[in-house]
Each structure stands twice: as structure tokens, then as C-alpha cells.
Design a protein around this motif. Structure first.
Motif, short mmCIF file in Angstrom:
data_model
loop_
_atom_site.label_atom_id
_atom_site.label_comp_id
_atom_site.label_asym_id
_atom_site.label_seq_id
_atom_site.Cartn_x
_atom_site.Cartn_y
_atom_site.Cartn_z
N HIS A 130 -2.72 5.19 2.45
CA HIS A 130 -1.90 4.01 2.15
C HIS A 130 -1.98 2.98 3.28
O HIS A 130 -2.03 1.78 3.04
CB HIS A 130 -0.45 4.39 1.89
N PHE A 131 -2.01 3.47 4.51
CA PHE A 131 -2.14 2.55 5.64
C PHE A 131 -3.47 1.81 5.57
O PHE A 131 -3.52 0.60 5.71
CB PHE A 131 -2.04 3.29 6.98
N PHE A 132 -4.56 2.55 5.34
CA PHE A 132 -5.88 1.93 5.27
C PHE A 132 -5.94 0.87 4.18
O PHE A 132 -6.42 -0.24 4.41
CB PHE A 132 -6.96 3.01 5.03
N MET A 133 -5.43 1.19 3.01
CA MET A 133 -5.49 0.24 1.89
C MET A 133 -4.62 -1.00 2.18
O MET A 133 -5.07 -2.13 2.00
CB MET A 133 -5.05 0.91 0.58
N ALA A 134 -3.39 -0.79 2.58
CA ALA A 134 -2.48 -1.92 2.84
C ALA A 134 -2.99 -2.77 4.00
O ALA A 134 -2.96 -4.00 3.93
CB ALA A 134 -1.08 -1.39 3.15
#
Length: 184
Positions: A130-134
Motif C-alpha cells: 500500500h505504501f508503494f502504490m500510494a
């Protein structure tokens, strides 16, 4: 320092992209040097489009590496320190869609320090995916604004001069207010 890095990247054009990405990673891990100067060097050496792509690549890779390093190095320390502050604990325990939107919105703002967003995400409960995508999706418009501003200043256009004038006025007003508050 900027002239040294520009000279280094110009001297070794065969590995300049890799060096630029490595410089971005070091800047991110240090956390107190703005990435704008790396973007400026990339724009000067590689041109507008290639410099933008290299800067974006560097920022995405540095965010991932910093996230992993911060999570491994600071997670336990922060957990112990934050146990006394329930409001901060709530912020660090945000997950899922809420965490995604928080990081995404913070990444949209080009002048919010990237290292702070990465650090808070890493020591919290946010998943690496989720961190990578956001982070990546939020970096696109933020980097576009940063590249545009930096390019205008580097090429010394009318917009660049106006941007520097606005930044100078802001810094003068900010400095004046700080000085006045200290002198009272």
C-alpha cells in the motif's frame, strides 16, 4: 556540492543514471536534504524528459529502500516512545484504504518532506504494498510540479524569475517574523 555532483554525472555518462538514482537514495536516507537539487541536476544533464523520468525512478526506488530501512531500524523504538501518546498511536495504526489515502494525499504536496512521510508510514502499520502504490501514484503530480518549477528556474525563464521572486519574498517575510519573535 551541486557543481560536484553535476561534474561527477557528466564525467561518467555510462553510469550517470545509476549514480543519480544512488544519490537520490542517499538524500532520502539522510532525510534533511531536499530532493529538488537532484532533480535540478538531472534536468541540466539529461534534459527535461529524461531528467524527469530519472528523477521519478530515483524517488520511487528511494522511497521503497527508505521504507524498508526505517521499518527495520526504528519500529521498536517508536513503539516504545509512542505508547505514552494515544493520539499518535492512532495515527501510526492506520491501515488499508485510510493509510493509502493519507500517504497519497501527502505525496501530492511537492514540498512536504518525503522522508517524513516515508518514516511515519514505515514505523506505522501500513503494508509495504500500500505504501508503494500510494507513494508512487502521489509522486507523479508532485514531481511534475517540482520538475516544472525547477526547470523554469534552471532555464531562467520569466516563470522561473517569478517563482524565485515569490520564494524570496516568502523567505524574507518568514525570516523577518522569526527574527521579530526571537527579539521580543
Amino acid at each position: 556540492m551541486q557543481s560536484y555532483l553535476k561534474s561527477l554525472l557528466s564525467t561518467y555518462p555510462q553510469i550517470a543514471v545509476i549514480l543519480s538514482v544512488l544519490i537520490s537514495i542517499v538524500v532520502s536516507i539522510l532525510g534533511f536534504i531536499p530532493s529538488t537539487f537532484v532533480t535540478a541536476i538531472n534536468l541540466k544533464i539529461f534534459g527535461l524528459w529524461e531528467g524527469t523520468i530519472i528523477s521519478f525512478l530515483g524517488e520511487v526506488i528511494e522511497a521503497i529502500i527508505s521504507f524498508v530501512l526505517y521499518r527495520k531500524g526504528f519500529n521498536r523504538i517508536v513503539e516504545q516512545k509512542v505508547s505514552k501518546y494515544p493520539k499518535v498511536q492512532q495515527l501510526l495504526h492506520v491501515t488499508g484504504k485510510e493509510a493509502f489515502l493519507m500517504v497519497f494525499s501527502l505525496r501530492l504536496m511537492p514540498f512536504v518532506p518525503s522522508s517524513i512521510v516515508t518514516f511515519l508510514s514505515a514505523v506505522g502499520k501500513m503494508s509495504p504494498f500500500h505504501f508503494f502504490m500510494a507513494s508512487t501514484l502521489g509522486k507523479i503530480p508532485a514531481l511534475a510540479i517540482e520538475v516544472y518549477s525547477t526547470y523554469q528556474i534552471v532555464t531562467w525563464t520569466k516563470q522561473g524569475k517569478f517563482l524565485l521572486l515569490c520564494i524570496s519574498i516568502f523567505l524574507l517575510v518568514y525570516g523577518w517574523r522569526k527574527w521579530k519573535s526571537i527579539s521580543k
